[in-house]
Write a protein that holds these residues in place. Structure first.
Motif, PDB file in Angstrom:
ATOM      1  N   TRP A  91       8.609   5.247   4.042  1.00  0.00           N
ATOM      2  CA  TRP A  91       9.771   6.103   3.770  1.00  0.00           C
ATOM      3  C   TRP A  91      11.084   5.414   4.116  1.00  0.00           C
ATOM      4  O   TRP A  91      12.080   5.594   3.411  1.00  0.00           O
ATOM      5  CB  TRP A  91       9.640   7.416   4.551  1.00  0.00           C
ATOM      6  N   LEU A  92      11.126   4.634   5.189  1.00  0.00           N
ATOM      7  CA  LEU A  92      12.348   3.923   5.544  1.00  0.00           C
ATOM      8  C   LEU A  92      12.715   2.932   4.444  1.00  0.00           C
ATOM      9  O   LEU A  92      13.884   2.812   4.062  1.00  0.00           O
ATOM     10  CB  LEU A  92      12.176   3.192   6.882  1.00  0.00           C
ATOM     11  N   SER A 123      14.252   3.182  -7.754  1.00  0.00           N
ATOM     12  CA  SER A 123      14.045   3.005  -6.317  1.00  0.00           C
ATOM     13  C   SER A 123      12.785   3.702  -5.816  1.00  0.00           C
ATOM     14  O   SER A 123      12.144   3.226  -4.871  1.00  0.00           O
ATOM     15  CB  SER A 123      15.265   3.515  -5.535  1.00  0.00           C
ATOM     16  N   LEU A 124      12.414   4.811  -6.430  1.00  0.00           N
ATOM     17  CA  LEU A 124      11.269   5.573  -5.938  1.00  0.00           C
ATOM     18  C   LEU A 124       9.980   5.282  -6.685  1.00  0.00           C
ATOM     19  O   LEU A 124       8.918   5.765  -6.291  1.00  0.00           O
ATOM     20  CB  LEU A 124      11.577   7.079  -6.011  1.00  0.00           C
ATOM     21  N   ILE A 125      10.057   4.523  -7.743  1.00  0.00           N
ATOM     22  CA  ILE A 125       8.833   4.181  -8.465  1.00  0.00           C
ATOM     23  C   ILE A 125       7.923   3.332  -7.577  1.00  0.00           C
ATOM     24  O   ILE A 125       6.697   3.342  -7.727  1.00  0.00           O
ATOM     25  CB  ILE A 125       9.194   3.433  -9.779  1.00  0.00           C
ATOM     26  N   LEU A 126       8.515   2.612  -6.622  1.00  0.00           N
ATOM     27  CA  LEU A 126       7.722   1.855  -5.659  1.00  0.00           C
ATOM     28  C   LEU A 126       7.005   2.792  -4.699  1.00  0.00           C
ATOM     29  O   LEU A 126       5.839   2.579  -4.360  1.00  0.00           O
ATOM     30  CB  LEU A 126       8.624   0.892  -4.881  1.00  0.00           C
ATOM     31  N   VAL A 127       7.699   3.840  -4.257  1.00  0.00           N
ATOM     32  CA  VAL A 127       7.072   4.831  -3.388  1.00  0.00           C
ATOM     33  C   VAL A 127       5.916   5.503  -4.115  1.00  0.00           C
ATOM     34  O   VAL A 127       4.873   5.806  -3.527  1.00  0.00           O
ATOM     35  CB  VAL A 127       8.100   5.881  -2.926  1.00  0.00           C
ATOM     36  N   ARG A 180       4.057  -3.096   8.120  1.00  0.00           N
ATOM     37  CA  ARG A 180       2.594  -3.133   8.039  1.00  0.00           C
ATOM     38  C   ARG A 180       2.103  -2.486   6.751  1.00  0.00           C
ATOM     39  O   ARG A 180       1.016  -2.805   6.266  1.00  0.00           O
ATOM     40  CB  ARG A 180       1.995  -2.405   9.257  1.00  0.00           C
ATOM     41  N   HIS A 181       2.890  -1.561   6.200  1.00  0.00           N
ATOM     42  CA  HIS A 181       2.522  -0.878   4.960  1.00  0.00           C
ATOM     43  C   HIS A 181       3.708  -0.915   3.988  1.00  0.00           C
ATOM     44  O   HIS A 181       4.333   0.109   3.718  1.00  0.00           O
ATOM     45  CB  HIS A 181       2.111   0.568   5.248  1.00  0.00           C
TER      46      HIS A 181
END
Length: 465
Positions: A207-208, A69-73, A259-260
């Protein structure tokens, strides 16, 4: 004078490329190694800390939930703060979490720390691949990705061997400290590299979206793993499953209108990118399922010690090390479609041979042929798959593209492992082992069919007169 300057610049560029490739391999090696080294340690962890099949699933999936899930972040963080900064933070965090896991007093603490370790691991792979794609170009990039793929995938295969030796000869706890040395070496190489870091102006972190993705995965996986113990009628099961599905749907909506976005859905308009990621989901889900089932059954079902259970996959490792770079080069010349079609089908045939395993177990006739054929198929598949997906996207978006592809791979493994209890009926006996082999072979075959139907070889520009 100009010739001397050009020669010096060429030598410096070559040195930088070699260092970048070595750093990318070592950093990713850490993440991939820890994802698989734990497989053969699961029975020993269960004996010392308690818990059944569900605990074994959680030790694997706690890592994959946060990693996937956080590899995208992490891809967005690389754009905001720079790839080298994010890579260094991931290495340090991974080392700290590994030490904590080695000292775990109970299953809950171990599982929580595995989740923390997954957070750090999520920072490593996208930054590593982005370093390669921003440093290498053309056929050199395909060869570099092939080398990276061979080394990192070999980590997935050599992990059980190292883990088994540590479990039998020392302790399962030291299994989690294997990565400390490569982490230290990688941090030193980063200091030596002195490579200018790249940041994307105006980039932000969603972050959301990260929260929605994590809750969506966590809720769904909790329901799949714990349903065997609590039953589908339990509010804890259907409630978390509902929340997980809703959050996953909300995540997709968020990414559509943000937007991001941390997973730009526009990437999937590219045919090779979308088809490659769909094939990745089936192939890597099958890889995770096969690795866990084989590692655990060889110990608990066939009665092998952890070292021999880990050595069972060694032939695949040797094949990967010897031929991955060469396959990457071939793929760069003739295109990835053939390799991505044939490779998964060969793996499916190899896994199907595991149906010859019987109660009167014999590794040489029942498992070795499967491992050899599987290794050939894996070698044909992984480098062309990675090159096809990243080659379909422009270099400036390579960081997020590699993050999305790695997230798909880890999430696929996460879901496949979560379904293990459903597939084997709650008990990994011989019958359950056969059922898992059938499902795994079918997933590999689907990956090959999807590649054949969806992947297109890139057009080769005609030579300049």
């Amino acid at each position: 004078m100009d010739d001397t300057a050009n020669a010096d610049a060429s030598t410096a560029a070559l040195r930088t490329q070699r260092l970048v490739l070595l750093i990318a391999i070592l950093a990713s090696f850490v993440s991939f190694l820890d994802g698989t080294v734990v497989t053969v340690a699961l029975p020993a962890i269960q004996r010392e800390l308690g818990g059944g099949l569900a605990t074994q699933q959680w030790v694997v999936d706690a890592y994959l939930i946060t990693l996937g899930s956080l590899i995208l972040v992490a891809g967005s963080l690389s754009d905001v703060f720079g790839r080298i900064v994010v890579l260094r933070a991931g290495l340090i965090g991974f080392a700290v979490a590994s030490v904590a896991i080695a000292a775990a007093p109970d299953p809950v603490f171990l599982i929580v720390m595995r989740g923390v370790q997954g957070i750090a691991g999520a920072l490593l792979v996208p930054s590593s691949l982005a370093l390669i794609t921003s440093t290498f170009r053309g056929p050199a990039q395909a060869k570099a990705i092939g080398t990276w793929t061979g080394a990192t995938t070999a980590a997935m295969l050599v992990g059980p061997v190292l883990g088994g030796m540590f479990v039998d000869l020392v302790s399962w706890r030291l299994v989690f400290l294997i990565n400390v040395l490569p982490i230290a070496v990688t941090l030193w190489l980063l200091a030596v590299l002195r490579h200018p870091d790249r940041r994307l102006p105006g980039a932000k972190v969603d972050w959301l979206g990260a929260v929605l993705c994590t809750v969506g995965l966590g809720g769904s996986v909790f329901a799949l793993i714990e349903q065997e113990r609590l039953g589908w009628a339990s509010p804890a099961i259907w409630g978390t499953l509902t929340v997980g599905i809703l959050c996953a749907a909300a995540f997709l909506v968020r990414e559509r209108y943000s937007r991001h976005p941390m997973m730009p859905l526009s990437l999937f308009r590219n045919r090779n990118f979308s088809a490659g990621n769909l094939a990745t989901a089936f192939i890597y889900g099958a890889l995770s399922l096969n690795g866990l089932v084989l590692g655990v059954y060889l110990q608990q079902g066939a009665g092998l010690p952890a070292t021999l259970a880990g050595l069972a996959s060694l032939p695949s490792t040797v094949i990967m090390i010897l031929f991955s770079s060469r396959v990457g080069t071939w793929s760069g010349k003739i295109g990835p479609r053939l390799f991505m079609t044939v490779g998964p089908l060969v793996m499916a045939g190899g896994v199907a041979l595991l149906l010859t395993v019987r109660h009167d177990f014999d590794y040489w006739t029942q498992v070795l042929p499967s491992v050899m054929i599987f290794g050939i198929g894996l070698t044909l598949t992984v480098a062309p798959l990675t090159a096809a997906i990243l080659g379909a996207i422009e270099p400036e978006r390579s960081g997020i593209a590699s993050a999305v592809n790695n997230a798909v791979a880890r999430i696929a493994g996460l879901v496949a492992v979560a379904f293990l209890g459903v597939i084997v009926g709650g008990v990994l006996d011989l019958r359950g082992f056969w059922q898992a082999a059938i499902v795994t072979a079918a997933m590999f075959a689907l990956g090959g069919v999807i590649s054949f139907l969806g992947i297109r070889n890139p057009r080769v520009a005609p030579p300049t007169p």
